[in-house]
Design a protein around this motif. Structure first.
Motif, PDB file in Angstrom:
ATOM      1  N   ASP A 231     -14.611  -9.594   6.094  1.00 15.43           N
ATOM      2  CA  ASP A 231     -15.436  -9.371   7.274  1.00 15.43           C
ATOM      3  C   ASP A 231     -14.646  -8.833   8.464  1.00 15.43           C
ATOM      4  OD1 ASP A 231     -17.725 -10.086   5.955  1.00 15.43           O
ATOM      5  OD2 ASP A 231     -18.180 -11.828   7.204  1.00 15.43           O
ATOM      6  N   LYS A 232     -13.414  -9.308   8.660  1.00 17.33           N
ATOM      7  CA  LYS A 232     -12.644  -8.828   9.814  1.00 17.33           C
ATOM      8  C   LYS A 232     -12.356  -7.343   9.694  1.00 17.33           C
ATOM      9  CE  LYS A 232      -8.367  -9.436  12.430  1.00 17.33           C
ATOM     10  NZ  LYS A 232      -9.049  -9.390  13.740  1.00 17.33           N
ATOM     11  N   GLY A 233     -11.789  -6.942   8.547  1.00 19.36           N
ATOM     12  CA  GLY A 233     -11.476  -5.533   8.371  1.00 19.36           C
ATOM     13  C   GLY A 233     -12.714  -4.666   8.304  1.00 19.36           C
ATOM     14  N   ALA A 234     -13.716  -5.114   7.542  1.00 18.33           N
ATOM     15  CA  ALA A 234     -14.950  -4.335   7.418  1.00 18.33           C
ATOM     16  C   ALA A 234     -15.638  -4.176   8.768  1.00 18.33           C
ATOM     17  CB  ALA A 234     -15.885  -4.992   6.409  1.00 18.33           C
TER      18      ALA A 234
ATOM     19  N   HIS B  53      -5.307 -12.714  -8.072  1.00 17.75           N
ATOM     20  CA  HIS B  53      -4.571 -11.724  -7.296  1.00 17.75           C
ATOM     21  C   HIS B  53      -4.306 -12.285  -5.891  1.00 17.75           C
ATOM     22  CE1 HIS B  53      -3.501  -7.984  -5.310  1.00 17.75           C
ATOM     23  NE2 HIS B  53      -3.590  -7.327  -6.446  1.00 17.75           N
ATOM     24  N   PRO B  54      -3.059 -12.209  -5.397  1.00 22.65           N
ATOM     25  CA  PRO B  54      -2.756 -12.786  -4.078  1.00 22.65           C
ATOM     26  C   PRO B  54      -3.607 -12.223  -2.944  1.00 22.65           C
ATOM     27  CG  PRO B  54      -0.732 -12.221  -5.237  1.00 22.65           C
ATOM     28  CD  PRO B  54      -1.862 -11.660  -6.055  1.00 22.65           C
ATOM     29  N   ALA B  55      -4.035 -10.988  -3.072  1.00 19.82           N
ATOM     30  CA  ALA B  55      -4.823 -10.385  -1.995  1.00 19.82           C
ATOM     31  C   ALA B  55      -6.188 -11.035  -1.838  1.00 19.82           C
ATOM     32  CB  ALA B  55      -4.995  -8.892  -2.240  1.00 19.82           C
ATOM     33  N   PHE B  56      -6.695 -11.696  -2.896  1.00 16.06           N
ATOM     34  CA  PHE B  56      -8.027 -12.286  -2.841  1.00 16.06           C
ATOM     35  C   PHE B  56      -7.989 -13.809  -2.842  1.00 16.06           C
ATOM     36  CE2 PHE B  56      -8.940  -8.040  -4.644  1.00 16.06           C
ATOM     37  CZ  PHE B  56      -9.819  -7.602  -3.669  1.00 16.06           C
ATOM     38  N   ALA B  57      -6.886 -14.390  -2.387  1.00 14.41           N
ATOM     39  CA  ALA B  57      -6.749 -15.842  -2.348  1.00 14.41           C
ATOM     40  C   ALA B  57      -7.675 -16.445  -1.285  1.00 14.41           C
ATOM     41  CB  ALA B  57      -5.299 -16.216  -2.053  1.00 14.41           C
ATOM     42  N   GLY B  58      -7.986 -17.715  -1.487  1.00 16.79           N
ATOM     43  CA  GLY B  58      -8.740 -18.459  -0.483  1.00 16.79           C
ATOM     44  C   GLY B  58     -10.113 -17.897  -0.236  1.00 16.79           C
ATOM     45  N   ASP B  59     -10.457 -17.718   1.036  1.00 20.52           N
ATOM     46  CA  ASP B  59     -11.808 -17.273   1.391  1.00 20.52           C
ATOM     47  C   ASP B  59     -11.953 -15.758   1.360  1.00 20.52           C
ATOM     48  OD1 ASP B  59     -10.358 -16.560   3.607  1.00 20.52           O
ATOM     49  OD2 ASP B  59     -11.497 -17.782   5.035  1.00 20.52           O
ATOM     50  N   ALA B  60     -10.965 -15.052   0.790  1.00 22.20           N
ATOM     51  CA  ALA B  60     -11.077 -13.590   0.678  1.00 22.20           C
ATOM     52  C   ALA B  60     -12.081 -13.182  -0.395  1.00 22.20           C
ATOM     53  CB  ALA B  60      -9.713 -12.969   0.380  1.00 22.20           C
ATOM     54  N   TRP B  61     -12.416 -14.118  -1.313  1.00 23.39           N
ATOM     55  CA  TRP B  61     -13.405 -13.814  -2.353  1.00 23.39           C
ATOM     56  C   TRP B  61     -14.803 -13.948  -1.768  1.00 23.39           C
ATOM     57  CZ3 TRP B  61     -12.149 -11.643  -6.813  1.00 23.39           C
ATOM     58  CH2 TRP B  61     -13.150 -11.502  -7.787  1.00 23.39           C
ATOM     59  N   SER B  62     -15.712 -13.102  -2.223  1.00 23.54           N
ATOM     60  CA  SER B  62     -17.088 -13.128  -1.733  1.00 23.54           C
ATOM     61  C   SER B  62     -18.000 -12.549  -2.808  1.00 23.54           C
ATOM     62  CB  SER B  62     -17.214 -12.278  -0.463  1.00 23.54           C
ATOM     63  OG  SER B  62     -17.048 -10.895  -0.770  1.00 23.54           O
ATOM     64  N   PRO B  63     -19.319 -12.739  -2.689  1.00 23.91           N
ATOM     65  CA  PRO B  63     -20.237 -12.097  -3.634  1.00 23.91           C
ATOM     66  C   PRO B  63     -20.082 -10.579  -3.657  1.00 23.91           C
ATOM     67  CG  PRO B  63     -21.384 -13.812  -2.419  1.00 23.91           C
ATOM     68  CD  PRO B  63     -20.029 -13.665  -1.782  1.00 23.91           C
TER      69      PRO B  63
ATOM     70  N   TYR C 140      -6.361  -4.760   0.635  1.00 19.89           N
ATOM     71  CA  TYR C 140      -7.710  -4.894   0.077  1.00 19.89           C
ATOM     72  C   TYR C 140      -8.695  -5.431   1.113  1.00 19.89           C
ATOM     73  CZ  TYR C 140      -5.750  -4.184  -4.613  1.00 19.89           C
ATOM     74  OH  TYR C 140      -5.131  -3.665  -5.726  1.00 19.89           O
ATOM     75  N   THR C 141      -8.321  -6.522   1.790  1.00 24.92           N
ATOM     76  CA  THR C 141      -9.282  -7.179   2.684  1.00 24.92           C
ATOM     77  C   THR C 141      -9.533  -6.400   3.969  1.00 24.92           C
ATOM     78  OG1 THR C 141      -7.540  -8.584   3.637  1.00 24.92           O
ATOM     79  CG2 THR C 141      -8.781  -9.458   1.754  1.00 24.92           C
ATOM     80  N   VAL C 142      -8.714  -5.388   4.251  1.00 28.23           N
ATOM     81  CA  VAL C 142      -9.049  -4.518   5.377  1.00 28.23           C
ATOM     82  C   VAL C 142     -10.376  -3.821   5.121  1.00 28.23           C
ATOM     83  CG1 VAL C 142      -7.842  -2.438   4.542  1.00 28.23           C
ATOM     84  CG2 VAL C 142      -8.094  -2.819   7.000  1.00 28.23           C
ATOM     85  N   LEU C 143     -10.768  -3.712   3.845  1.00 25.89           N
ATOM     86  CA  LEU C 143     -12.048  -3.107   3.482  1.00 25.89           C
ATOM     87  C   LEU C 143     -13.089  -4.144   3.068  1.00 25.89           C
ATOM     88  CD1 LEU C 143     -13.749  -0.546   2.902  1.00 25.89           C
ATOM     89  CD2 LEU C 143     -12.746  -0.526   0.601  1.00 25.89           C
ATOM     90  N   THR C 144     -12.670  -5.160   2.316  1.00 30.44           N
ATOM     91  CA  THR C 144     -13.644  -6.069   1.696  1.00 30.44           C
ATOM     92  C   THR C 144     -13.905  -7.338   2.493  1.00 30.44           C
ATOM     93  OG1 THR C 144     -11.935  -7.203   0.392  1.00 30.44           O
ATOM     94  CG2 THR C 144     -12.973  -5.251  -0.604  1.00 30.44           C
TER      95      THR C 144
ATOM     96  N   TYR D  47     -12.626 -11.444 -16.496  1.00 25.82           N
ATOM     97  CA  TYR D  47     -12.235 -10.392 -15.551  1.00 25.82           C
ATOM     98  C   TYR D  47     -12.247 -10.944 -14.130  1.00 25.82           C
ATOM     99  CZ  TYR D  47     -11.701  -5.575 -13.915  1.00 25.82           C
ATOM    100  OH  TYR D  47     -11.218  -4.410 -13.350  1.00 25.82           O
ATOM    101  N   ARG D  48     -13.242 -11.758 -13.837  1.00 27.11           N
ATOM    102  CA  ARG D  48     -13.306 -12.402 -12.519  1.00 27.11           C
ATOM    103  C   ARG D  48     -12.060 -13.260 -12.293  1.00 27.11           C
ATOM    104  NH1 ARG D  48     -17.880 -14.456 -13.292  1.00 27.11           N
ATOM    105  NH2 ARG D  48     -19.087 -12.878 -12.165  1.00 27.11           N
TER     106      ARG D  48
END
Length: 297
Positions: free
Chosen positions: A279-282, A171-181, A273-277, A164-165
């Motif tokens: 650091d910049k968006g959050a 997913h393109p929205a979570f590419a690169g450093d967009a993934w986090s714990p 997605y990253t607007v919420l998840t 699942y991970r």
């Protein structure tokens, strides 16, 4: 990840699961935060961390998702709005600040209109202003147009959590450093069942009903009818990290945002997605929430 506690509150048909990140000060303001159509409460983890205990943040698993997947219908945006009001009442707070991402933004706007005694300022995140549904599409075609691949996974099974991970990491929205714990914890909360047949805890019936409900007149009108101050933080990039986001200035004008009580603010270098998840968006959301709790209510 910062510590949180799980709570359950009575709503129509059973109990709503919610996560509570407590403030350092017992008398601090409370924010209720609502997730997107196939998400869950842990999608707000990065915002909770960046709020750093200055407010108490409470995020429910909406009816038909994650810890609230056992709640029966009826589903729909109005049902979620009433659940949010029941949650605010159970917290014992008067007119809490209300936030919502994606579908949760539509729920937040409708909840604030339907229950003005429960909610104060509203923070919408990449959602809340919509457009009439194309009349030539079936319900399922409409849902595919709205959320695309997120809909596909609801009927998929996965042999283990790593699979699942991997699905989400592609997913393109979570590419690169967009993934986090925090992202990992959020997507893992979605899973139900046992290996080797894990599947999303989002109930397909709930997602279908809610998705079609986004195009109802009452829901489309709610953001324009907000009685008090509100802000919309909108992502420049879209669900698949494409250049065109859900909104731009012309789309917001077409949706009727100018002239309402909602101030629209673009957030650069983030997607839906990253607007919420991320650091910049959050960080932008955390700042908006802190400003909102400072507004006299």
């Amino acid at each position: 990840m910062i510590p949180y506690e799980e709570i359950r509150v009575p709503v129509a048909g059973g109990e709503l699961a919610a996560l509570r990140w407590p403030a350092r000060d017992a008398g601090a303001p409370v924010v209720v935060a609502l997730h997107g159509i196939t998400a869950n409460a842990l999608s707000w983890g990065a915002v909770a961390r960046l709020l750093a205990g200055r407010v108490t943040l409470v995020a429910p698993d909406l009816r038909g998702r994650a810890g609230s997947s056992g709640l029966p219908g009826p589903y729909g945006i109005a049902a979620h709005a009433d659940d949010a009001a029941a949650l605010a009442g159970a917290l014992g707070q008067d007119r809490v600040v209300l936030a919502g991402h994606s579908m949760g933004a539509f729920v937040a706007a409708l909840a604030a209109v339907r229950h003005p005694d429960r909610f104060g300022p509203v923070v919408l995140v990449d959602g809340g202003f919509g457009f009439p549904a194309p009349t030539h599409l079936s319900a399922d075609e409409l849902m595919t147009a709205v959320i695309g691949p997120a809909m596909d996974r609801l009927s998929m099974t996965f042999p283990d959590r790593d699979a699942y991970r991997s699905f989400w990491r592609a997913h393109p929205a979570f590419a690169g450093d967009a993934w986090s714990p925090e992202v990992d914890a959020y997507i893992q909360r979605d899973l139900n069942g046992e290996e080797p047949a894990l599947r999303s805890g989002c109930r397909l019936e709930a997602v279908r009903t809610d998705g079609v409900g986004l195009f109802q007149d009452e829901v489309l009108a709610a953001a324009g009818e907000l009685p008090g101050p509100a802000v919309l933080l909108w992502a420049r990039r879209g669900l698949m990290d494409e250049e065109q986001g859900l909104y731009d200035e012309s789309r917001l004008a077409a949706a009727g945002q100018p002239g309402t009580n909602v101030t629209a603010v673009p957030v650069e270098d983030v997607n839906h997605y990253t607007v919420l998840t991320g650091d910049k968006g959050a960080g932008e959301i955390a700042g908006a929430l802190l400003r909102a709790v400072a507004v006299p209510r």
